[in-house]
Design an enzyme around this catalytic site. Structure first.
Site, PDB file in Angstrom:
ATOM      1  CD  GLU A 235      42.600  39.365  39.013  1.00  0.00           C
ATOM      2  OE1 GLU A 235      42.479  40.557  38.826  1.00  0.00           O
ATOM      3  OE2 GLU A 235      43.529  38.854  38.633  1.00  0.00           O
ATOM      4  CD  GLU A 312      43.589  42.741  42.122  1.00  0.00           C
ATOM      5  OE1 GLU A 312      44.230  43.224  41.016  1.00  0.00           O
ATOM      6  OE2 GLU A 312      43.973  41.810  42.680  1.00  0.00           O
TER       7      GLU A 312
END
Length: 715
Positions: A235, A312
């Site tokens: 991320e 995710e």
């Protein structure tokens, strides 16, 4: 040498590594290199993939290599995981990746099989895991891949069950884990810049990867293992925009033998930047909890003609201390509906989390935007996931399983599909009597020698742990002041603590605010000892800045004068300390009113048969840490929302067991901790309700029945 099933993965891996390094040095003679590459791959196919034909490798592969010197050629042949327009190709077979996240380091190894078989029974074909650098290299140059950190064993266990594996090795992992998985000792460098091209940071990553990848790279599908892909960093677009850093991490992985799929994962807003950071071979994946149709449409827009995957899909959410309600989560119906939409759009998916587990020890992370918004994460990482912290099947599990079996491509489902396993039994072992205690200040001789410092410094700057500083636990600053001193000011302290004069608490200390307090009047003359005990409650794991250090970070003024001449004690509560203190001779009978200051409390209990899972109900205590047979099972805090700690059976033993707790229980100097007369209320069957995702203070005698699918056994 006979190439057997057991050794061929490692043998083939090292041969390919030698070749790829040679290819890098000789890249100028492309014709010879490409020809050798084809012959080399063909020989490899005969050994490892005998069903693949001569024509495939000397025809299609050679034409591809002769016609295209792609970026991947700089690091040798890539593996057998490919992409089509809508899904993934693994050894030539189309597959929708149906994955669930389990972090091996949050689950005791004895339960890896139980959690993985339940993952497979849900209809998933892959398990995803992070790898925490701070656990595997706790001190620079000292590596640990044993016990709960035996990642090779975890991957092999998944392989035995027929599961694929996705690895997210960092170096940064977030994961609501201490400093996002980065070692605290990195902050011993006062100029450290994490997640950057800062040379000392990259050098540390290189050294760590030199030890990590020889363990995990041979387990790739190309070498007969189950690993199908690796994430590059984590991320990153939430944090920065340095493409040189991302390329450096990518290159480190390829140079160390990663041949399978590489990918990144980011939120919708980060996709545009993410696609510019790395070469086209790297797949973009997306993270979200809601609006799956819009999010996947955005992914498809930035990455047309390639398969979509949600790396995710947040099935729940984590909790912070002193947080009355969860920030966000999903009901079973909401989670199932979102998953159905994802599968209807022909996207692969990873359930984050499938099973959350526990933040054992001091490993919980924290969130913050600035000094005033620091929020440490609780010990439980239940996450309101389909499988509870204790490994129990939930209603969310059942509903999401039904969606998977009804909407996923049948060819991607496990065959045969296991029946849903039963939950592990729980037990209540009765009330524990904490009859012995030691004040914290009396345990200092069990810890390393103190460090003499002129002025207080953060724990990371201490010259302990081979000069790398202190990463976790508590730090005690001690000095001598005049008996008549009245006013103390601490300009900056992180995170929580207590000030004591001659071992008696005088002031509770909390994060970030300037602390000024008055000392009791003393007209006797002479001197007195000032102790300031500070707890690292967990470093930030997600923020634009991560270089937050712990302890006293500013000046300490005594009656307006900067005070010098201190000793700093590093109280890390390592396993060697906890096992030695258990049998030490300093324990005293617990007084009826408890200790007036921070102390250790000890209890012993006997288990007559095979140990079972249980919970420690800490609702009558204030703040501290619980140890079972020397193992730190995590923090408790009366502010909630978590009041009970999960104790997996493998941490217990048949026969005598020992529990002890640190506690910050004292008299009226604090605004809480008034239950110091009830120190013996370590109860048994308390659990976590996943139905409403709340951590409840349980008073029922049937709590094991209430929060588990079957009754507790009582001994």
């Amino acid at each position: 040498m006979r190439i057997t099933q057991n050794n061929r993965c490692t043998w083939y891996f090292h041969v390919r590594m030698i070749y790829s390094r040679w290819e890098q040095r000789a890249s100028g003679t492309s014709g010879v290199i490409v020809a050798f590459s084809c012959l080399y791959r063909f020989i490899g196919s005969l050994v490892f993939h005998p069903r693949r034909t001569f024509y495939e490798y000397l025809g299609i592969r050679m034409n591809r290599r002769l016609g295209e010197r792609s970026y991947e050629a700089s690091f040798g042949p890539l593996g057998v995981v490919r992409t089509s327009k809508e899904d993934f190709l693994i050894k030539g077979e189309h597959m929708t990746i149906l994955s669930g996240a389990i972090h091996y380091f949050r689950v005791v190894p004895d339960y890896w099989y139980d959690r993985l078989i339940k993952l497979k029974a849900m209809g998933l074909n892959t398990v995803e895991t992070y790898i925490p650098w701070n656990m595997h290299e706790p001190i620079p140059g000292e590596y640990d891949f044993s016990g709960i950190l035996d990642v090779r064993r975890f991957i092999r266990t998944a392989q035995k069950l027929g599961l694929h594996v996705i690895i997210r090795p960092g170096p940064y992992i977030c994961a609501e884990w201490e400093l996002g998985g980065l070692p605290g000792w990195l902050l011993h460098d006062p100029n450290m810049k994490l997640r950057s091209t800062h040379p000392p940071f990259l050098a540390a990553v290189e050294r760590y990867f030199d030890h990590l990848f020889p363990i995990i790279a041979p387990l790739q599908v190309s070498y007969g293992g189950p690993v199908i892909g690796f994430q590059v960093e984590n991320e990153y677009t939430y944090y920065g925009n340095d493409s040189n850093y991302m390329r450096a991490v990518h290159d480190m992985m390829r140079k160390r033998g990663v041949v399978e799929l590489l990918f990144t994962s980011d939120g919708v807003k980060g996709l545009k930047n993410a696609m510019t950071f790395l070469p086209p071979e790297v797949i973009l994946m997306i993270n979200f909890q809601s609006n799956p149709d819009k999010s996947l449409a955005a992914l498809q827009k930035f990455q047309p003609g390639r398969p979509m995957m949600v790396m995710e899909y947040w099935t729940g959410w984590f909790r912070h201390w002193n947080e009355p309600r969860p920030e966000r989560s999903l009901s079973p119906q909401e989670a199932a509906d979102g998953l159905k939409t994802i599968l209807s759009m022909k996207s692969s998916v990873n359930l984050y989390m499938f099973h959350g587990g526990t933040n054992f020890g001091f490993m919980n992370g924290a969130n913050e935007g600035d000094y005033s918004s620091y929020q440490p994460t609780v010990t439980s990482y239940d996450y309101d996931a389909p499988l509870s912290e204790a490994g129990d099947i939930t209603e969310k599990y059942k509903m999401m399983r039904e969606v998977i079996l009804s909407n996923a491509p049948p060819s991607s489902l496990p065959h045969p599909l296991p029946d849903i396993p039963v939950d592990l039994p729980k037990a209540r072992y009765g009330e524990l009597q904490f009859t012995l205690y030691i004040p914290i200040v009396d345990t200092l001789n069990y810890f390393p020698e103190p460090v003499n410092i002129k002025y207080p410094v953060s724990m990371e700057m201490l010259s302990v742990n081979k000069g790398s500083g202190q990463s976790y636990g508590f730090i005690l600053y001690r000095t001598v002041i005049d008996a008549g001193a009245r006013k103390v000011t601490i300009s900056k302290l992180r995170d929580h603590g207590v000030a004591m004069v001659n071992s008696v608490p005088v002031k509770k200390l909390t994060w970030f605010a300037e602390q000024t307090f008055l000392l009791p009047e003393d007209n006797t003359g002479g001197q007195k000892v000032l102790d300031i005990l500070v707890e690292n409650c967990g470093r930030t794991n997600f923020a634009k800045q991560l270089e937050f250090r712990k302890g006293i970070l500013g000046d300490v003024l005594v009656d307006g004068v900067k005070h010098s001449s201190w000793k700093a004690y590093s109280l890390e509560f390592k396993y060697s300390f906890t096992t030695s203190i258990e049998g030490g001779g300093l324990w005293k009978r617990t007084p009826p009113s408890g200790s007036p200051g921070p102390a250790l409390y000890k209890a012993s209990f006997n288990i007559k048969s095979q140990p079972l899972d249980t919970f420690a109900d800490m609702s009558g205590w204030s703040k501290g840490v619980v140890f079972i047979n020397g193992v730190n099972i995590g923090r408790y805090w009366s502010v909630g929302p978590q009041y009970s700690l999960y104790i997996p059976a493998p941490l217990l033993r048949r026969g005598p067991n020992t529990a002890f707790s640190t506690s910050e229980i004292w008299y009226a100097y604090l605004d809480y901790g008034t239950n110091y007369c009830n120190l013996r209320n370590l109860a048994d069957g308390a659990g976590i309700t996943t139905a409403t995702y709340g951590f409840t203070e349980h008073t029922s005698d049937d709590v094991c029945t209430q929060y588990s699918s079957h009754n507790c056994e009582k001994y």
